[in-house]
Design a protein around this motif. Structure first.
Motif, PDB file in Angstrom:
ATOM      1  N   THR A 124      -9.697  -5.329  -2.503  1.00  0.00           N
ATOM      2  CA  THR A 124      -8.482  -5.476  -3.292  1.00  0.00           C
ATOM      3  C   THR A 124      -8.043  -4.100  -3.788  1.00  0.00           C
ATOM      4  N   VAL A 125      -6.810  -4.042  -4.294  1.00  0.00           N
ATOM      5  CA  VAL A 125      -6.305  -2.765  -4.811  1.00  0.00           C
ATOM      6  C   VAL A 125      -7.169  -2.242  -5.951  1.00  0.00           C
ATOM      7  N   PRO A 126      -7.567  -3.065  -6.932  1.00  0.00           N
ATOM      8  CA  PRO A 126      -8.460  -2.547  -7.978  1.00  0.00           C
ATOM      9  C   PRO A 126      -9.782  -2.025  -7.427  1.00  0.00           C
ATOM     10  N   GLN A 127     -10.318  -2.700  -6.421  1.00  0.00           N
ATOM     11  CA  GLN A 127     -11.576  -2.237  -5.826  1.00  0.00           C
ATOM     12  C   GLN A 127     -11.383  -0.908  -5.105  1.00  0.00           C
ATOM     13  N   ILE A 128     -10.245  -0.763  -4.420  1.00  0.00           N
ATOM     14  CA  ILE A 128      -9.958   0.513  -3.752  1.00  0.00           C
ATOM     15  C   ILE A 128      -9.804   1.618  -4.794  1.00  0.00           C
ATOM     16  N   THR A 173       2.676  -3.349 -11.170  1.00  0.00           N
ATOM     17  CA  THR A 173       1.710  -4.148 -10.413  1.00  0.00           C
ATOM     18  C   THR A 173       1.500  -3.516  -9.034  1.00  0.00           C
ATOM     19  N   PRO A 174       0.372  -3.794  -8.395  1.00  0.00           N
ATOM     20  CA  PRO A 174       0.165  -3.256  -7.042  1.00  0.00           C
ATOM     21  C   PRO A 174       1.294  -3.612  -6.089  1.00  0.00           C
ATOM     22  N   LEU A 179       5.939  -1.774  -2.951  1.00  0.00           N
ATOM     23  CA  LEU A 179       7.346  -1.897  -2.581  1.00  0.00           C
ATOM     24  C   LEU A 179       8.099  -0.595  -2.853  1.00  0.00           C
ATOM     25  N   THR A 180       7.797   0.051  -3.963  1.00  0.00           N
ATOM     26  CA  THR A 180       8.444   1.323  -4.294  1.00  0.00           C
ATOM     27  C   THR A 180       8.132   2.384  -3.261  1.00  0.00           C
ATOM     28  N   ILE A 181       6.861   2.500  -2.894  1.00  0.00           N
ATOM     29  CA  ILE A 181       6.470   3.517  -1.915  1.00  0.00           C
ATOM     30  C   ILE A 181       7.067   3.205  -0.549  1.00  0.00           C
ATOM     31  N   THR A 182       7.026   1.938  -0.173  1.00  0.00           N
ATOM     32  CA  THR A 182       7.463   1.547   1.173  1.00  0.00           C
ATOM     33  C   THR A 182       8.969   1.665   1.344  1.00  0.00           C
ATOM     34  N   GLN A 183       9.730   1.065   0.434  1.00  0.00           N
ATOM     35  CA  GLN A 183      11.184   0.980   0.601  1.00  0.00           C
ATOM     36  C   GLN A 183      11.960   1.984  -0.234  1.00  0.00           C
ATOM     37  N   GLU A 287      -1.746   1.344   6.052  1.00  0.00           N
ATOM     38  CA  GLU A 287      -3.066   1.593   5.461  1.00  0.00           C
ATOM     39  C   GLU A 287      -3.010   2.729   4.434  1.00  0.00           C
ATOM     40  N   GLN A 288      -2.250   3.781   4.760  1.00  0.00           N
ATOM     41  CA  GLN A 288      -2.107   4.889   3.827  1.00  0.00           C
ATOM     42  C   GLN A 288      -1.351   4.469   2.575  1.00  0.00           C
ATOM     43  N   ILE A 289      -0.312   3.653   2.751  1.00  0.00           N
ATOM     44  CA  ILE A 289       0.460   3.175   1.604  1.00  0.00           C
ATOM     45  C   ILE A 289      -0.429   2.349   0.680  1.00  0.00           C
ATOM     46  N   ARG A 290      -1.327   1.578   1.240  1.00  0.00           N
ATOM     47  CA  ARG A 290      -2.220   0.746   0.420  1.00  0.00           C
ATOM     48  C   ARG A 290      -3.182   1.621  -0.384  1.00  0.00           C
ATOM     49  N   ILE A 291      -3.719   2.653   0.251  1.00  0.00           N
ATOM     50  CA  ILE A 291      -4.613   3.571  -0.463  1.00  0.00           C
ATOM     51  C   ILE A 291      -3.849   4.309  -1.555  1.00  0.00           C
ATOM     52  N   LEU A 292      -2.642   4.776  -1.234  1.00  0.00           N
ATOM     53  CA  LEU A 292      -1.827   5.496  -2.212  1.00  0.00           C
ATOM     54  C   LEU A 292      -1.429   4.577  -3.364  1.00  0.00           C
ATOM     55  N   THR A 293      -1.125   3.311  -3.056  1.00  0.00           N
ATOM     56  CA  THR A 293      -0.819   2.337  -4.101  1.00  0.00           C
ATOM     57  C   THR A 293      -1.988   2.202  -5.067  1.00  0.00           C
ATOM     58  N   ALA A 294      -3.180   2.074  -4.515  1.00  0.00           N
ATOM     59  CA  ALA A 294      -4.369   1.916  -5.360  1.00  0.00           C
ATOM     60  C   ALA A 294      -4.593   3.150  -6.226  1.00  0.00           C
TER      61      ALA A 294
END
Length: 312
Positions: A124-128, A173-174, A179-183, A287-294
């Motif tokens: 999950t994002v908190p775990q990352i 929120t994650p 959404l901010t990073i992506t769009q 995958e990078q966006i998810r890491i950056l989000t976390a």
């Protein structure tokens, strides 16, 4: 060529390129060995220019190898302009574009780095955010992609949000951060100088300052409340707490993106603001966006990230 928005510039450069090739061919033709009378063996034409008493300029014909070198260069240039983009709007017979090349390189890189991100897929994002190696990756992604605006410490600056506090324009929120990073985001505060005069803008600024318990003139606060109710409530709300769906800032929390002085607020009211967060879906992989989000989420949720580290 991305800086040139009119086709004229493409044709202008094409004209210069073709003109340079034509001039080179003309020069080779006029200087060909068989143009004039062939000199007798051992006799070289004297131009008549003499320096230092005995240094004479001769008029030797152009060597054949030199002529062939430039002819081949001209042929190569013409072939290049036929095969590759270079003649105005003509895209070239090969259909090459730098955008396609970048896309291919990005796809290759994405395949190469997939194993690095594979182990984070089930987290999950908190775990990352609690994972030390993921935080290192996220920080590098942030420094390469985001620090130019938000600063190397992520604390932002004038017109650029601080990512380390709990104040979020569009939600912290994650899902909202992803959404901010992506769009990307496009926040607009419309200018009101056609509807609100400078005096009324000053009154409204004092009212807005009072919402954050800043020094304000009570009389101006009273008048400014009426102007606020007429023009500002729709986005910032009756209580001034903003609207994350619109990206309208909370005016009561003491966090100021463009400054809290009367002059700054008046400028915002009269001239408006236009802030853009660019989309990164074509720059970063999912995958990078998810890491950056976390990583960004963890900046203002350290206790939650720390507790996630204890989860199995």
């Amino acid at each position: 060529m991305n800086d040139f928005t009119h086709n004229f510039f493409g044709y202008f450069i094409a004209f210069i390129s073709l003109g340079g090739i034509a001039w080179c061919l003309w020069l080779l033709y006029t200087q060909r060995r068989w143009l004039g009378k062939k000199p007798e063996a051992g006799v070289v034409e004297d131009t008549g220019h003499v320096w230092d008493g005995d240094l004479t300029e001769l008029n030797n014909p152009v060597p054949r190898w030199w002529t062939w070198m430039y002819l081949l260069a001209c042929l190569f240039a013409l072939g290049y302009l036929v095969l590759m983009p270079g003649l105005g709007a003509f895209q070239g017979m090969l259909g090459y574009t730098t955008a396609d090349e970048v896309s291919r390189h990005q796809a290759q890189l994405a395949e190469q780095i997939k194993p690095v991100y594979a182990r984070f897929q089930a987290m999950t994002v908190p775990q990352i955010a609690a994972d030390a190696s993921a935080r290192q990756i996220g920080e590098r992604l942030f420094q390469n992609t985001c620090s130019q605006c938000h600063g190397s410490d992520a604390r932002g600056g004038p017109s650029f949000p601080n990512l380390t506090d709990s104040d979020w324009l569009y939600g912290g929120t994650p899902e909202a951060i992803t959404l901010t990073i992506t769009q990307g985001r496009h926040g607009i505060m419309p200018p009101w100088k056609g509807s609100i005069d400078p005096a009324a803008a000053s009154d409204t600024a004092h009212y807005v300052r009072s919402l954050s318990d800043l020094a304000a003139d009570p009389l101006k606060v009273h008048r400014g409340a009426r102007t606020y109710a007429n023009y500002c409530v729709a986005c910032h709300g009756v209580d001034g707490k903003g609207n994350q769906a619109l990206g309208a800032p909370n005016l009561t929390d003491g966090t100021w993106l463009h400054g809290s002085s009367e002059a700054s607020i008046v400028q915002t009211i009269l001239e408006g603001r236009d802030n853009r967060m660019p989309a990164h879906d074509t720059v970063l992989t999912p995958e990078q966006i998810r890491i950056l989000t976390a990583w960004v989420w963890g900046l203002s949720n350290r206790p939650d990230a720390a507790s996630a580290a204890s989860l199995p």
